[in-house]
Write an enzyme that holds these catalytic residues in place. Structure first.
Site, PDB file in Angstrom:
ATOM      1  N   VAL A   4       0.830  -1.212   0.000  1.00  0.00           N
ATOM      2  CA  VAL A   4       0.000   0.000   0.000  1.00  0.00           C
ATOM      3  C   VAL A   4       0.866   1.264   0.000  1.00  0.00           C
ATOM      4  O   VAL A   4       0.652   2.172  -0.798  1.00  0.00           O
ATOM      5  CB  VAL A   4      -0.968  -0.015   1.198  1.00  0.00           C
ATOM      6  CG1 VAL A   4      -1.639   1.340   1.390  1.00  0.00           C
ATOM      7  CG2 VAL A   4      -2.022  -1.096   0.986  1.00  0.00           C
ATOM      8  N   PHE A  21      -8.330   0.674  -1.203  1.00  0.00           N
ATOM      9  CA  PHE A  21      -9.074  -0.474  -1.732  1.00  0.00           C
ATOM     10  C   PHE A  21      -8.320  -1.209  -2.836  1.00  0.00           C
ATOM     11  O   PHE A  21      -8.891  -2.060  -3.514  1.00  0.00           O
ATOM     12  CB  PHE A  21     -10.438  -0.005  -2.269  1.00  0.00           C
ATOM     13  CG  PHE A  21     -11.263   0.685  -1.225  1.00  0.00           C
ATOM     14  CD1 PHE A  21     -11.977  -0.059  -0.291  1.00  0.00           C
ATOM     15  CD2 PHE A  21     -11.292   2.059  -1.132  1.00  0.00           C
ATOM     16  CE1 PHE A  21     -12.725   0.571   0.699  1.00  0.00           C
ATOM     17  CE2 PHE A  21     -12.031   2.710  -0.154  1.00  0.00           C
ATOM     18  CZ  PHE A  21     -12.756   1.969   0.770  1.00  0.00           C
ATOM     19  N   LEU A  22      -7.028  -0.874  -3.035  1.00  0.00           N
ATOM     20  CA  LEU A  22      -6.297  -1.530  -4.125  1.00  0.00           C
ATOM     21  C   LEU A  22      -6.229  -3.036  -3.889  1.00  0.00           C
ATOM     22  O   LEU A  22      -6.317  -3.512  -2.763  1.00  0.00           O
ATOM     23  CB  LEU A  22      -4.882  -0.934  -4.256  1.00  0.00           C
ATOM     24  CG  LEU A  22      -3.890  -1.087  -3.100  1.00  0.00           C
ATOM     25  CD1 LEU A  22      -3.266  -2.460  -3.003  1.00  0.00           C
ATOM     26  CD2 LEU A  22      -2.807  -0.042  -3.235  1.00  0.00           C
ATOM     27  N   ARG A  23      -6.074  -3.749  -5.012  1.00  0.00           N
ATOM     28  CA  ARG A  23      -5.908  -5.199  -4.929  1.00  0.00           C
ATOM     29  C   ARG A  23      -4.471  -5.533  -5.280  1.00  0.00           C
ATOM     30  O   ARG A  23      -3.930  -4.983  -6.245  1.00  0.00           O
ATOM     31  CB  ARG A  23      -6.835  -5.915  -5.924  1.00  0.00           C
ATOM     32  CG  ARG A  23      -8.312  -5.719  -5.653  1.00  0.00           C
ATOM     33  CD  ARG A  23      -9.129  -6.055  -6.888  1.00  0.00           C
ATOM     34  NE  ARG A  23      -8.760  -5.188  -7.995  1.00  0.00           N
ATOM     35  CZ  ARG A  23      -9.198  -5.334  -9.251  1.00  0.00           C
ATOM     36  NH1 ARG A  23     -10.006  -6.315  -9.556  1.00  0.00           N
ATOM     37  NH2 ARG A  23      -8.809  -4.494 -10.200  1.00  0.00           N
ATOM     38  N   PHE A  37     -16.084 -11.677  -7.861  1.00  0.00           N
ATOM     39  CA  PHE A  37     -16.073 -12.423  -6.597  1.00  0.00           C
ATOM     40  C   PHE A  37     -17.131 -13.517  -6.565  1.00  0.00           C
ATOM     41  O   PHE A  37     -17.743 -13.790  -5.542  1.00  0.00           O
ATOM     42  CB  PHE A  37     -16.223 -11.470  -5.398  1.00  0.00           C
ATOM     43  CG  PHE A  37     -14.893 -10.973  -4.910  1.00  0.00           C
ATOM     44  CD1 PHE A  37     -14.099 -10.190  -5.725  1.00  0.00           C
ATOM     45  CD2 PHE A  37     -14.408 -11.300  -3.658  1.00  0.00           C
ATOM     46  CE1 PHE A  37     -12.852  -9.745  -5.309  1.00  0.00           C
ATOM     47  CE2 PHE A  37     -13.158 -10.863  -3.219  1.00  0.00           C
ATOM     48  CZ  PHE A  37     -12.387 -10.083  -4.053  1.00  0.00           C
ATOM     49  N   LEU A  38     -17.343 -14.133  -7.721  1.00  0.00           N
ATOM     50  CA  LEU A  38     -18.311 -15.236  -7.794  1.00  0.00           C
ATOM     51  C   LEU A  38     -17.636 -16.554  -8.172  1.00  0.00           C
ATOM     52  O   LEU A  38     -18.321 -17.482  -8.575  1.00  0.00           O
ATOM     53  CB  LEU A  38     -19.392 -14.925  -8.837  1.00  0.00           C
ATOM     54  CG  LEU A  38     -20.640 -14.173  -8.373  1.00  0.00           C
ATOM     55  CD1 LEU A  38     -21.721 -14.234  -9.438  1.00  0.00           C
ATOM     56  CD2 LEU A  38     -21.183 -14.701  -7.046  1.00  0.00           C
ATOM     57  N   CYS A  81      -5.529  -9.453   3.801  1.00  0.00           N
ATOM     58  CA  CYS A  81      -6.579  -8.545   4.285  1.00  0.00           C
ATOM     59  C   CYS A  81      -7.868  -9.231   4.753  1.00  0.00           C
ATOM     60  O   CYS A  81      -8.300  -9.013   5.885  1.00  0.00           O
ATOM     61  CB  CYS A  81      -6.927  -7.528   3.200  1.00  0.00           C
ATOM     62  SG  CYS A  81      -5.570  -6.365   2.907  1.00  0.00           S
ATOM     63  N   LYS A 106      -3.377 -15.390  -4.409  1.00  0.00           N
ATOM     64  CA  LYS A 106      -4.072 -15.149  -5.665  1.00  0.00           C
ATOM     65  C   LYS A 106      -3.026 -15.032  -6.751  1.00  0.00           C
ATOM     66  O   LYS A 106      -1.823 -14.906  -6.452  1.00  0.00           O
ATOM     67  CB  LYS A 106      -4.929 -13.887  -5.591  1.00  0.00           C
ATOM     68  CG  LYS A 106      -4.114 -12.632  -5.332  1.00  0.00           C
ATOM     69  CD  LYS A 106      -4.977 -11.424  -5.164  1.00  0.00           C
ATOM     70  CE  LYS A 106      -5.260 -10.791  -6.495  1.00  0.00           C
ATOM     71  NZ  LYS A 106      -5.829  -9.440  -6.381  1.00  0.00           N
TER      72      LYS A 106
HETATM   73  N1  LIG Z   1      -2.006  -5.336   0.852  1.00  0.00           N
HETATM   74  C1  LIG Z   1      -3.188  -4.961   0.430  1.00  0.00           C
HETATM   75  O1  LIG Z   1      -3.709  -5.449  -0.587  1.00  0.00           O
HETATM   76  C2  LIG Z   1      -3.958  -3.892   1.178  1.00  0.00           C
HETATM   77  C3  LIG Z   1      -5.045  -3.276   0.568  1.00  0.00           C
HETATM   78  C4  LIG Z   1      -5.741  -2.295   1.268  1.00  0.00           C
HETATM   79  C5  LIG Z   1      -5.364  -1.972   2.564  1.00  0.00           C
HETATM   80  N2  LIG Z   1      -4.310  -2.599   3.144  1.00  0.00           N
HETATM   81  C6  LIG Z   1      -3.923  -2.188   4.497  1.00  0.00           C
HETATM   82  O2  LIG Z   1      -2.787  -1.329   4.407  1.00  0.00           O
HETATM   83  C7  LIG Z   1      -1.908  -1.535   5.523  1.00  0.00           C
HETATM   84  C8  LIG Z   1      -0.520  -1.888   5.004  1.00  0.00           C
HETATM   85  O3  LIG Z   1      -0.615  -3.118   4.297  1.00  0.00           O
HETATM   86  P1  LIG Z   1       0.555  -3.634   3.343  1.00  0.00           P
HETATM   87  O4  LIG Z   1       0.056  -4.862   2.690  1.00  0.00           O
HETATM   88  O5  LIG Z   1       1.070  -2.522   2.525  1.00  0.00           O
HETATM   89  O6  LIG Z   1       1.647  -4.016   4.450  1.00  0.00           O
HETATM   90  P2  LIG Z   1       3.143  -4.475   4.200  1.00  0.00           P
HETATM   91  O7  LIG Z   1       3.462  -5.419   5.286  1.00  0.00           O
HETATM   92  O8  LIG Z   1       3.342  -4.875   2.773  1.00  0.00           O
HETATM   93  O9  LIG Z   1       3.991  -3.118   4.394  1.00  0.00           O
HETATM   94  C9  LIG Z   1       4.076  -2.445   5.592  1.00  0.00           C
HETATM   95  C10 LIG Z   1       5.434  -1.714   5.640  1.00  0.00           C
HETATM   96  O10 LIG Z   1       5.435  -0.889   6.800  1.00  0.00           O
HETATM   97  C11 LIG Z   1       6.736  -0.939   7.338  1.00  0.00           C
HETATM   98  N3  LIG Z   1       6.681  -0.504   8.750  1.00  0.00           N
HETATM   99  C12 LIG Z   1       6.242  -1.185   9.829  1.00  0.00           C
HETATM  100  N4  LIG Z   1       6.358  -0.448  10.944  1.00  0.00           N
HETATM  101  C13 LIG Z   1       6.888   0.739  10.562  1.00  0.00           C
HETATM  102  C14 LIG Z   1       7.276   1.912  11.254  1.00  0.00           C
HETATM  103  N5  LIG Z   1       7.113   2.021  12.568  1.00  0.00           N
HETATM  104  N6  LIG Z   1       7.804   2.929  10.542  1.00  0.00           N
HETATM  105  C15 LIG Z   1       7.991   2.849   9.213  1.00  0.00           C
HETATM  106  N7  LIG Z   1       7.647   1.743   8.504  1.00  0.00           N
HETATM  107  C16 LIG Z   1       7.110   0.706   9.167  1.00  0.00           C
HETATM  108  C17 LIG Z   1       7.169  -2.368   7.160  1.00  0.00           C
HETATM  109  O11 LIG Z   1       8.586  -2.496   7.248  1.00  0.00           O
HETATM  110  C18 LIG Z   1       6.623  -2.646   5.746  1.00  0.00           C
HETATM  111  O12 LIG Z   1       7.563  -2.332   4.753  1.00  0.00           O
HETATM  112  C19 LIG Z   1      -2.574  -2.594   6.374  1.00  0.00           C
HETATM  113  O13 LIG Z   1      -3.360  -1.972   7.344  1.00  0.00           O
HETATM  114  C20 LIG Z   1      -3.470  -3.330   5.396  1.00  0.00           C
HETATM  115  O14 LIG Z   1      -4.569  -3.931   6.017  1.00  0.00           O
HETATM  116  C21 LIG Z   1      -3.589  -3.547   2.481  1.00  0.00           C
END
Ligand SMILES: NC(=O)c1ccc[n+]([C@@H]2O[C@H](COP(=O)([O-])OP(=O)(O)OC[C@H]3O[C@@H](n4cnc5c(N)ncnc54)[C@H](O)[C@@H]3O)[C@@H](O)[C@H]2O)c1
Length: 437
Positions: free
Chosen positions: A14, A150-152, A247-248, A258, A319
């Site tokens: 994200v 909301f990215l996938r 999603f079907l 997530c 996926k």
């Molecule tokens: N992955 C998805 O498809 C997606 C989609 C929508 C929302 N989200 C939400 O977005 C958030 C992040 O998800 P993600 O998949 O990108 O996570 P991720 O684990 O890929 O990335 C998180 C990053 O944050 C860094 N980090 C952790 N603690 C830190 C700190 N104190 N300071 C600086 N950097 C720090 C980690 O080193 C890591 O690089 C989550 O809440 C998730 O639920 C994810």
């Protein structure tokens, strides 16, 4: 357009997508992470995660001087007008979201934030977190905005730049409008609301998707029992615009980084609010049942015990199009097969070597033929399109038994049958010639 100075904390799926895309829209972005190696790589234009178009945007942003990477949030925020928090919020105790990363960043930056800047929670966080973050920051001049993402994975850049909607919530309307303006060029419908409602949108959306998948998986099981074919059924219901085709597709159960954690978190939040949510609990229970059903199918395919039996797995990621293994249903099925003594060799185009702590107990091959060699059954667990194009004639020569459990209904069963494979799908009519297809 206003060019803003933006800090993005967290450079995962994200954060990096957010930073690189906002830079591509013309903003000046500094991204921070605690992972020094990741920051070093990113400064050199190397993107470790698999996301189409992301590496190109990072290279472009670095070259244009609009994108930079630093270690530690404290080094990114001092000049930023908008600070995005994109740190992990994994499942914590009792299923609640673990907010330790959000809280530690808030504590780290509170004294360093530029006066009157805006802090944006893009991490998925429970209702009330914007208010809690504001309290932790202790800065009356800094508004906290909820702007769920909301990215996938697998299409993160495209999704970010072509969103179905932008949701921005804040109790201070000017701060919400400042954040919404960052996305103005995208021309997406924008929902401006209060922080609690914006936080709720993300959970309500993800839990709805989980529920839809559990529903279709239950329908698939019923199709098997009643002799209907789920592909025809979902085609038939998907044309209804109130339902839609997305999603079907039945599968081995839903997963990923997530849906499981967000479902648990909303259930936990509901319980804390003394609200019984059996519909959501049933989605989770149906998912466990679906994962277990896949093991039953593999057992049936090999005709009995799995002890010491070699199974070839196609797919490990949750996926297609991603390298993300977090909470992958493929790994859950693999673990269940291992628990019954199966010997597993897997091939996945996004995972070319063992990943400690993730693929333990599974040999990861770099070639599908190696995964299939001597297998009593092949099990398709991820919907990588290239699995359809494999040389199934060659695989037929190397397997011990020509049987495939296709948990994604991905393969062309006619093609496989021609080279002698029996194909067992999910919710399909067994081995009947296709009707009108
Ligand atoms: N992955 C998805 O498809 C997606 C989609 C929508 C929302 N989200 C939400 O977005 C958030 C992040 O998800 P993600 O998949 O990108 O996570 P991720 O684990 O890929 O990335 C998180 C990053 O944050 C860094 N980090 C952790 N603690 C830190 C700190 N104190 N300071 C600086 N950097 C720090 C980690 O080193 C890591 O690089 C989550 O809440 C998730 O639920 C994810």
């Amino acid at each position: 357009m206003f060019v803003r100075r933006i800090a993005v904390v967290g450079t995962g799926y994200v954060g990096l997508t957010t930073g690189a895309c906002l830079a591509s829209l013309g903003h000046r972005v500094i991204c921070a992470d605690i992972d020094e190696r990741r920051v070093e790589e990113l400064r050199g234009g190397r993107v470790a995660i698999l996301e189409p178009g992301l590496a190109e945007l990072v290279t472009e942003g670095l070259a244009a001087g609009r994108l930079d990477f630093v270690v530690g949030a404290r080094n990114a925020v001092p000049r930023a007008e908008v600070v995005f928090l994109c740190v992990p919020t994994p499942m914590g105790e009792g299923g609640a979201a673990n907010l330790a990363a959000v809280e530690s960043v808030a504590a780290e930056v509170s004294g360093l934030l530029r006066p009157n800047c805006v802090v944006v929670n893009k991490s998925t966080v429970p209702v009330g977190t914007a208010a809690r973050t504001a309290a932790l920051l202790g800065r009356a001049d800094v508004a906290v905005v909820s702007n769920p993402e909301f990215l996938r994975e697998g299409s993160a850049v495209t999704d970010f730049l072509n969103p179905d909607r932008i949701v921005v919530g804040c109790d201070a309307q000017d701060a919400a409008e400042r954040v919404a303006a960052l996305y103005a060029r995208l021309g997406a419908p924008t929902v401006l609301t209060d922080a609690a409602s914006a936080e709720m949108v993300k959970y309500a959306a993800n839990c709805f998707l989980a529920m839809k998948l559990s529903y279709v998986n239950a329908v698939a099981e019923l199709c098997e029992r009643l002799g209907a074919d789920v592909l025809d059924v979902t085609e038939g219901i998907g044309y209804d615009r109130r339902i839609g085709q997305a999603f079907l597709s039945p599968g081995p159960g839903w997963g990923g980084s997530c849906l499981p954690k967000d479902t648990h978190a909303l259930l936990q939040a509901a319980a804390a609010a003394d609200f019984d949510f059996p519909l959501l609990q049933a989605s989770l229970d149906t998912n466990t049942r679906q994962r277990n059903r896949m093991t039953d199918k593999v057992r049936a395919a090999v005709g009995g015990s799995l002890d010491g039996v070699h199974i070839g797995l196609l797919g490990l990621t949750f996926k297609a199009g991603t390298d993300d293994l977090r909470d992958s249903p493929a790994l859950a099925v693999a673990a269940a097969l291992r628990a019954e003594g199966a010997v597993l060799v897997a091939y996945d185009p996004g995972v070319r070597a063992s990943v400690p702590g993730m693929t333990d107990g599974v040999e990861v091959a770099d070639d599908p033929v190696k995964a299939a060699q001597g297998a009593a059954a092949i099990v398709v667990l991820t919907e990588w399109p290239e699995f359809r194009m494999l040389d199934w004639g060659r695989l037929a020569e190397v397997v011990a038994n020509r049987v495939v459990v296709d948990t994604r209904n991905l393969l062309d069963a006619d093609v496989l049958r021609r080279v002698g494979f029996e194909v067992l799908g999910v919710g399909r009519r067994p081995q009947l010639p296709p009707v009108g297809r």
